[in-house]
Design an enzyme around this catalytic site. Sequence first.
Site, PDB file in Angstrom:
ATOM      1  N   ASP A 108      38.075  39.028  29.650  1.00 62.21           N
ATOM      2  CA  ASP A 108      38.633  40.349  29.334  1.00 62.21           C
ATOM      3  C   ASP A 108      39.318  40.376  27.975  1.00 62.21           C
ATOM      4  O   ASP A 108      40.456  40.826  27.836  1.00 62.21           O
ATOM      5  CB  ASP A 108      39.606  40.779  30.433  1.00 62.21           C
ATOM      6  N   HIS A 126      32.053  46.276  30.919  1.00 62.22           N
ATOM      7  CA  HIS A 126      32.282  47.067  29.712  1.00 62.22           C
ATOM      8  C   HIS A 126      31.150  46.919  28.704  1.00 62.22           C
ATOM      9  O   HIS A 126      30.775  47.883  28.043  1.00 62.22           O
ATOM     10  CB  HIS A 126      33.605  46.658  29.049  1.00 62.22           C
ATOM     11  N   HIS A 167      32.393  38.273  37.195  1.00 64.58           N
ATOM     12  CA  HIS A 167      33.215  39.359  36.650  1.00 64.58           C
ATOM     13  C   HIS A 167      33.221  40.483  37.682  1.00 64.58           C
ATOM     14  O   HIS A 167      32.423  41.407  37.634  1.00 64.58           O
ATOM     15  CB  HIS A 167      32.659  39.858  35.312  1.00 64.58           C
ATOM     16  N   HIS A 170      43.114  42.027  35.343  1.00 61.97           N
ATOM     17  CA  HIS A 170      43.796  41.573  34.132  1.00 61.97           C
ATOM     18  C   HIS A 170      45.089  40.796  34.376  1.00 61.97           C
ATOM     19  O   HIS A 170      45.848  40.553  33.437  1.00 61.97           O
ATOM     20  CB  HIS A 170      44.081  42.768  33.220  1.00 61.97           C
TER      21      HIS A 170
END
Length: 480
Positions: free
Chosen positions: A12, A89, A155, A188
């Site tokens: 991340d 992302h 992920h 996160h």
Amino acid sequence: MERDIRILHTADTHIGYRQYHSEVRRQDFIDAFSSVIDDAIEMNMDAIVHAGDLFDSRNPTLEDILDTINILSKLKLQNIPFLSIVGNHESKQHTQWLDLFESMGIATRLGNKPYRIEDVAIYGIDNVPRSKIPLFDYSKFTGESSGQYNILVMHQLMSPFPFGEWKCEEVIRELPFDVHAILLGDYHKNEKTRVDQTWVTYCGSTERNSAAERDVRTYNIVTINDNGIDIGKRNISTRDFLFIPVELRDREGAYELIINTIKEHDVADRVVFVDISGNPEVTISYNEIEEFLAGRNALVTRIRDMRHGGEVKEEKPLEVSFSDPDEAVKREITKMTLTSGGIMIDEIVRDPAVPKTKVDLEAETRIGELLNDVDFMNPESYMVKKDNEGNIRDENADAAGEEEKRDSTDEPHIAESADEYSTDRDTGRSEPQEDIPTRKGTIPVETEDREISRPPETGAPEKKNVETPKPKQYNLGDYL
């Protein structure tokens, strides 16, 4: 095992994120990633494992790509492999940015075939959309090349951690080899637990993606030897986020209270949040507070007034309505000197009846039909014909020559101001940004990969009798 094997686990990094629309913050995300790489080189790690979301967007800028290449090249010079998977992302439909870096010899994309470091086998699973998790095919993994210790990199939001969408127990049970550690990205915050006999851990993000991420940023150090697997964490030095709470009680002296409270803190080069609570009847000027903080060299200023309905959610999605977005796009298309083939391609791409997987085939078929009827010696046969007002003419109009008139009042809704909108976002999950028009300028909004152009001002004079530029000769490549 003859020696300790040490792996740095990070994730991340979100390179390219211009948080709060600040170029300095964009550079902060690059610097944080670079500092992790420097630590790996200094500690002489056996490998770096990156658990996804290297980039913040599937379409990073050229500058972001070159910065990343320069950073990864430092690892290659030290013969430290960079092992990674694709996060949500940065995920593209086909070839990934990670594939480009692998072709350059500066990265390795993990998958169902293990990367071996002596007796340690490292596997990877790219981000799987939530709807496809129940359909995941474990059979593509085999246990033939498994090692003394097997590590899986994912992920995902995994149970038993918060917001879990995929159960760690299922993954461990279904894989055809023993899993001794699962190294995760997407959440996160640094977390670590055991599921049966398997270590499962999140390393945390390398930079704060929102004001909610108040903990110190970290990465993990995974040490493997005959005694088993040990996982520790190390802190990353990042830019300070400063939170200044102010409670207003009386109308008199409210502004002075806020200013004096701010003076108690060193705000220079920090991201500053002034959280206002207390009496909702006390009115204050946010602009004056922001100007004061700017004068004290605060990097970013955010005023969060929580007196009305609780704390304002950061990066609240904006709903911008259009009377007819297709018409807005068509108005912009008419300003371009496009061939009939170009117009056809535009219609195919925006046609909701054409699946994305069929766009290429549909375009090839229809362009092929068009080319059969084109006289390349006569440019007028393939140039789009427009009327005196620049509108595309319908060749199939009736004999009376009546043409459809575009509704000039069909304008997008324009927001009056950008002041009401927050610029934070929730924990590390976003989509590419674009600008939404306001009467004072533009404000960035999280949205899909599309562009919305601001319509011309209604008072602008209409262009009439505009002569269509003389086209050049085209060949097949110009259509495709």
